[in-house]
Design a protein around this motif. Structure first.
Motif, PDB file in Angstrom:
ATOM      1  N   GLU A   1       5.030   4.179 -10.931  1.00 38.34           N
ATOM      2  CA  GLU A   1       4.691   3.894  -9.530  1.00 38.34           C
ATOM      3  C   GLU A   1       5.936   3.396  -8.826  1.00 38.34           C
ATOM      4  O   GLU A   1       6.664   2.549  -9.346  1.00 38.34           O
ATOM      5  CB  GLU A   1       3.596   2.826  -9.491  1.00 38.34           C
ATOM      6  N   TYR A   2       6.172   3.908  -7.603  1.00 41.47           N
ATOM      7  CA  TYR A   2       7.361   3.526  -6.842  1.00 41.47           C
ATOM      8  C   TYR A   2       6.992   3.229  -5.391  1.00 41.47           C
ATOM      9  O   TYR A   2       6.057   3.825  -4.845  1.00 41.47           O
ATOM     10  CB  TYR A   2       8.397   4.655  -6.864  1.00 41.47           C
ATOM     11  N   PRO A   3       7.729   2.316  -4.759  1.00 38.97           N
ATOM     12  CA  PRO A   3       7.494   2.047  -3.325  1.00 38.97           C
ATOM     13  C   PRO A   3       8.092   3.142  -2.462  1.00 38.97           C
ATOM     14  O   PRO A   3       9.093   3.769  -2.843  1.00 38.97           O
ATOM     15  CB  PRO A   3       8.223   0.713  -3.097  1.00 38.97           C
ATOM     16  N   ILE A   4       7.470   3.403  -1.317  1.00 39.52           N
ATOM     17  CA  ILE A   4       7.999   4.382  -0.373  1.00 39.52           C
ATOM     18  C   ILE A   4       8.998   3.678   0.542  1.00 39.52           C
ATOM     19  O   ILE A   4       8.635   2.771   1.286  1.00 39.52           O
ATOM     20  CB  ILE A   4       6.875   5.025   0.465  1.00 39.52           C
TER      21      ILE A   4
ATOM     22  N   ILE B   1       7.232  12.270   1.346  1.00 34.99           N
ATOM     23  CA  ILE B   1       6.257  11.588   0.500  1.00 34.99           C
ATOM     24  C   ILE B   1       5.381  10.678   1.356  1.00 34.99           C
ATOM     25  O   ILE B   1       5.872   9.962   2.230  1.00 34.99           O
ATOM     26  CB  ILE B   1       6.962  10.738  -0.577  1.00 34.99           C
ATOM     27  N   LYS B   2       4.063  10.698   1.089  1.00 33.90           N
ATOM     28  CA  LYS B   2       3.121   9.820   1.781  1.00 33.90           C
ATOM     29  C   LYS B   2       2.463   8.865   0.783  1.00 33.90           C
ATOM     30  O   LYS B   2       2.509   9.084  -0.434  1.00 33.90           O
ATOM     31  CB  LYS B   2       2.050  10.657   2.492  1.00 33.90           C
ATOM     32  N   ALA B   3       1.859   7.819   1.310  1.00 37.70           N
ATOM     33  CA  ALA B   3       1.213   6.814   0.454  1.00 37.70           C
ATOM     34  C   ALA B   3       0.173   7.452  -0.456  1.00 37.70           C
ATOM     35  O   ALA B   3      -0.610   8.292  -0.025  1.00 37.70           O
ATOM     36  CB  ALA B   3       0.560   5.742   1.313  1.00 37.70           C
ATOM     37  N   ASP B   4       0.209   7.052  -1.735  1.00 32.73           N
ATOM     38  CA  ASP B   4      -0.731   7.507  -2.770  1.00 32.73           C
ATOM     39  C   ASP B   4      -0.487   8.926  -3.239  1.00 32.73           C
ATOM     40  O   ASP B   4      -1.304   9.480  -3.990  1.00 32.73           O
ATOM     41  CB  ASP B   4      -2.181   7.333  -2.325  1.00 32.73           C
ATOM     42  N   ASP B   5       0.595   9.572  -2.815  1.00 32.95           N
ATOM     43  CA  ASP B   5       0.941  10.884  -3.361  1.00 32.95           C
ATOM     44  C   ASP B   5       1.214  10.767  -4.855  1.00 32.95           C
ATOM     45  O   ASP B   5       1.775   9.763  -5.324  1.00 32.95           O
ATOM     46  CB  ASP B   5       2.190  11.448  -2.679  1.00 32.95           C
ATOM     47  N   THR B   6       0.825  11.802  -5.584  1.00 33.63           N
ATOM     48  CA  THR B   6       1.144  11.874  -7.019  1.00 33.63           C
ATOM     49  C   THR B   6       1.887  13.176  -7.285  1.00 33.63           C
ATOM     50  O   THR B   6       1.390  14.262  -6.982  1.00 33.63           O
ATOM     51  CB  THR B   6      -0.145  11.844  -7.871  1.00 33.63           C
TER      52      THR B   6
ATOM     53  N   SER C   1       0.822  -1.215   0.000  1.00 33.20           N
ATOM     54  CA  SER C   1       0.000   0.000   0.000  1.00 33.20           C
ATOM     55  C   SER C   1       0.850   1.257   0.000  1.00 33.20           C
ATOM     56  O   SER C   1       0.356   2.356  -0.280  1.00 33.20           O
ATOM     57  CB  SER C   1      -0.920   0.031   1.226  1.00 33.20           C
ATOM     58  N   GLN C   2       2.128   1.116   0.319  1.00 30.87           N
ATOM     59  CA  GLN C   2       3.003   2.282   0.438  1.00 30.87           C
ATOM     60  C   GLN C   2       3.651   2.608  -0.907  1.00 30.87           C
ATOM     61  O   GLN C   2       4.826   2.334  -1.160  1.00 30.87           O
ATOM     62  CB  GLN C   2       4.060   2.028   1.516  1.00 30.87           C
ATOM     63  N   LYS C   3       2.851   3.195  -1.786  1.00 30.45           N
ATOM     64  CA  LYS C   3       3.305   3.561  -3.126  1.00 30.45           C
ATOM     65  C   LYS C   3       3.072   5.051  -3.377  1.00 30.45           C
ATOM     66  O   LYS C   3       2.196   5.664  -2.772  1.00 30.45           O
ATOM     67  CB  LYS C   3       2.533   2.770  -4.186  1.00 30.45           C
TER      68      LYS C   3
END
Length: 205
Positions: free
Chosen positions: A137-140, A196-201, A123-125
């Motif tokens: 798309e990248y992992p956090i 950066i937080k999850a689902d940031d674009t 979920s941490q993308k």
């Protein structure tokens, strides 16, 4: 009174003592730093909130039929578990989910002991689009900031407008826009180097 030879011996002994003292202090400092890092990692893991796309390992002690090697959290935030059907996983910590499963299994098994382990934080993308060399798309990883995100995306194209970068984020169910001026960061304004937080674009025009 010290002779010339004794002075040399004294100096050698002093150097050896200083060397061992310095080594001991360095080892102690490294141990303290390692311990602090481990504490931070453990605290982060304990406070981590499960999200859709995460992969969990759920083990019920001495009950292999009530264990799952890989449980993927669905887009609705739930997982399906033997005997108890669907369980809400998203938004909970692994400890909270563990207690919920134990409570539900308690209707069928005496004193179940469940372990929930996060094996892939899917979920941490975050997403980076526009004028960068590698969009996608990248992992956090760790405490990722926008400067690192640009580096992971292999930098900007020659047409990138580095002063007008936009970060889209959802907070408390509302859309939020964060404006990022890359050139200001290079000048030393690190307040623009947001985490950066999850689902940031991130969009680089």
């Amino acid at each position: 009174m010290l002779t010339g030879r004794n002075v040399i011996k004294f100096r050698i002994v002093s150097i050896v003592i200083c060397f061992f003292l310095f080594s001991a202090i360095s080892i102690y400092a490294d141990d303290v730093e390692t311990e602090e890092k481990e504490k931070t990692s453990i605290n982060s893991l304990l406070s981590y909130r499960i999200g859709a796309g995460d992969v969990l390992n759920i083990n019920t002690w001495k009950e292999p039929e009530l264990s799952l090697d890989t449980a993927v959290v669905r887009i609705d935030g739930k997982i399906t578990f033997p005997l108890v059907d669907d369980i809400q996983a998203s938004g909970r910590t692994t400890m909270e989910l563990k207690r919920t499963i134990e409570e539900k299994l308690g209707e069928y098994v005496a004193s179940p002991q469940v372990t929930v382990t996060l094996i892939d934080p899917g979920s941490q993308k975050y997403y980076i689009l526009g004028e960068v060399n590698n969009t996608g798309e990248y992992p956090i990883l760790k405490n990722l900031r926008v400067m690192q995100a640009f580096a992971i995306a292999k930098g900007f194209t020659e047409w990138a407008s580095k002063k007008e970068i936009i970060l889209f984020r959802k907070e408390d169910g509302k859309d939020k826009i964060v404006r990022v001026n890359y050139k200001d960061i290079l000048k030393g304004d690190f307040s623009k180097n947001v985490t950066i937080k999850a689902d940031d674009t991130i969009i680089v025009p």
